[in-house]
Scaffold this motif. Structure first.
Motif, PDB file in Angstrom:
ATOM      1  N   GLN A 107       0.797  -1.224   0.000  1.00  0.00           N
ATOM      2  CA  GLN A 107       0.000   0.000   0.000  1.00  0.00           C
ATOM      3  C   GLN A 107       0.836   1.284   0.000  1.00  0.00           C
ATOM      4  O   GLN A 107       0.361   2.335  -0.426  1.00  0.00           O
ATOM      5  N   HIS A 108       2.087   1.203   0.448  1.00  0.00           N
ATOM      6  CA  HIS A 108       2.914   2.409   0.491  1.00  0.00           C
ATOM      7  C   HIS A 108       3.996   2.433  -0.588  1.00  0.00           C
ATOM      8  O   HIS A 108       4.857   3.315  -0.574  1.00  0.00           O
ATOM      9  N   GLU A 109       3.947   1.486  -1.522  1.00  0.00           N
ATOM     10  CA  GLU A 109       4.939   1.473  -2.602  1.00  0.00           C
ATOM     11  C   GLU A 109       4.754   2.692  -3.503  1.00  0.00           C
ATOM     12  O   GLU A 109       3.637   2.998  -3.919  1.00  0.00           O
ATOM     13  N   GLY A 110       5.858   3.362  -3.812  1.00  0.00           N
ATOM     14  CA  GLY A 110       5.784   4.569  -4.649  1.00  0.00           C
ATOM     15  C   GLY A 110       5.697   4.282  -6.129  1.00  0.00           C
ATOM     16  O   GLY A 110       5.322   5.155  -6.921  1.00  0.00           O
TER      17      GLY A 110
ATOM     18  N   LEU B 137      -3.505 -19.409  -8.496  1.00  0.00           N
ATOM     19  CA  LEU B 137      -2.734 -18.241  -8.091  1.00  0.00           C
ATOM     20  C   LEU B 137      -3.657 -17.045  -7.845  1.00  0.00           C
ATOM     21  O   LEU B 137      -4.832 -17.048  -8.223  1.00  0.00           O
ATOM     22  N   ILE B 138      -3.102 -16.040  -7.195  1.00  0.00           N
ATOM     23  CA  ILE B 138      -3.783 -14.772  -6.954  1.00  0.00           C
ATOM     24  C   ILE B 138      -2.883 -13.659  -7.480  1.00  0.00           C
ATOM     25  O   ILE B 138      -1.703 -13.591  -7.124  1.00  0.00           O
ATOM     26  N   LEU B 139      -3.435 -12.826  -8.348  1.00  0.00           N
ATOM     27  CA  LEU B 139      -2.692 -11.692  -8.884  1.00  0.00           C
ATOM     28  C   LEU B 139      -2.800 -10.524  -7.900  1.00  0.00           C
ATOM     29  O   LEU B 139      -3.856 -10.308  -7.304  1.00  0.00           O
ATOM     30  N   VAL B 140      -1.718  -9.784  -7.763  1.00  0.00           N
ATOM     31  CA  VAL B 140      -1.700  -8.652  -6.837  1.00  0.00           C
ATOM     32  C   VAL B 140      -0.904  -7.511  -7.455  1.00  0.00           C
ATOM     33  O   VAL B 140       0.192  -7.738  -8.001  1.00  0.00           O
ATOM     34  N   HIS B 141      -1.457  -6.309  -7.410  1.00  0.00           N
ATOM     35  CA  HIS B 141      -0.630  -5.146  -7.736  1.00  0.00           C
ATOM     36  C   HIS B 141      -1.125  -3.939  -6.966  1.00  0.00           C
ATOM     37  O   HIS B 141      -2.152  -3.995  -6.286  1.00  0.00           O
ATOM     38  N   ASN B 142      -0.383  -2.859  -7.026  1.00  0.00           N
ATOM     39  CA  ASN B 142      -0.722  -1.674  -6.235  1.00  0.00           C
ATOM     40  C   ASN B 142      -0.981  -0.470  -7.127  1.00  0.00           C
ATOM     41  O   ASN B 142      -0.524  -0.409  -8.277  1.00  0.00           O
TER      42      ASN B 142
ATOM     43  N   ALA C 112      -3.971  -3.116  -4.248  1.00  0.00           N
ATOM     44  CA  ALA C 112      -3.712  -2.481  -2.957  1.00  0.00           C
ATOM     45  C   ALA C 112      -3.449  -0.995  -3.141  1.00  0.00           C
ATOM     46  O   ALA C 112      -2.757  -0.585  -4.083  1.00  0.00           O
ATOM     47  N   ALA C 113      -4.005  -0.206  -2.255  1.00  0.00           N
ATOM     48  CA  ALA C 113      -3.778   1.240  -2.245  1.00  0.00           C
ATOM     49  C   ALA C 113      -3.886   1.724  -0.813  1.00  0.00           C
ATOM     50  O   ALA C 113      -4.295   0.973   0.084  1.00  0.00           O
TER      51      ALA C 113
END
Length: 244
Positions: free
Chosen positions: A138-141, A189-194, A230-231
């Motif tokens: 959530q805090h990735e720039g 699988l589960i895809l995830v990105h921010n 995620a955000a």
């Protein structure tokens, strides 16, 4: 010759050691530690919890201003733990050693969350999964694309980063995801990105890319359970939104 005895000096006591006054912050530390032990960590405010962590790293000064400055700069405890060491050291009172210890603390939390996921089926542990994804991204720039590879029991085999990008885009290669899933003998699988913007709402490109990954894996009978974005404002599930 008669010996003359010396009379005692009246009104004068033997010299005594003068103890230095106890620093005001030492009593505060003792009280805070006692409250933590007796009432639990939930009894402490965020800045107080951060203070207790800083006690070990900054042993001889008042750390309350440092804790409050960290929270003011990074917005939350999770923001502090996710911050880069170079950014942490811009806060007065935080040197390279303290920054390193804070990052080690963050990694301990991340590994503990990963262990929790590995010990139970990921798709039936929504809270643990959501907490893990939030902590990690959530805090990735920059936008980051990751894949959680699962076995036949839906337990975590591996969490791997499959793409780094800019503030609003990360390259994704469905064939590479399929190849890696086969190497790991993953069943699903589960895809995830921010979204560094802070808004987890999926874009048209996010939806299209998800469909491409599903199509690439379909031939190998590998299931995509979900795609999570995620955000800072939260985690969005494609499945919950009817997008998968």
């Amino acid at each position: 010759m008669r010996q003359v005895e010396e009379a005692p000096l009246l009104g004068l006591d033997a010299p005594q050691a003068i103890s230095a006054p106890k620093p005001h912050w030492q009593g505060h530390r003792d009280r805070l530690r006692t409250r933590l032990v007796e009432r639990g960590a939930n009894a402490l405010e965020d800045y107080e919890l951060l203070e207790t962590l800083l006690f070990a790293f900054i042993p001889r000064r008042d750390v309350k201003p440092v804790a409050k400055a960290l929270l003011a700069r990074f917005g939350s405890l999770s923001g502090v733990l996710a911050a880069r060491p170079a950014d942490l050291t811009k806060v007065a009172g935080v040197g390279e050693t303290v920054a390193a210890y804070l990052k080690a603390t963050a990694e301990i939390g991340a590994r503990a969350s990963r262990e929790t996921l590995k010990s139970r089926p990921a798709i039936s542990s929504w809270t643990a999964l959501q907490d893990y994804v939030k902590r990690e991204l959530q805090h990735e720039g920059r936008e980051q694309f990751r894949v959680l590879f699962l076995d036949r029991k839906n337990q975590l085999i591996a969490d791997e980063t499959m793409g780094h990008g800019t503030v609003d885009h990360a390259p994704v290669y469905p064939r590479e995801i399929a190849r890696r899933a086969l190497e790991l003998q993953a069943s699903s699988l589960i895809l995830v990105h921010n979204h560094p913007s802070g808004d987890p709402t999926p874009s048209r490109a996010d939806i299209d890319m998800t469909r491409e990954v599903i199509d690439a894996l379909d031939a190998f009978e590998i299931t995509v359970h979900d795609h999570l974005i995620a955000a800072r404002s939260g985690v969005l599930s494609f499945r919950a939104q009817g997008l998968i």
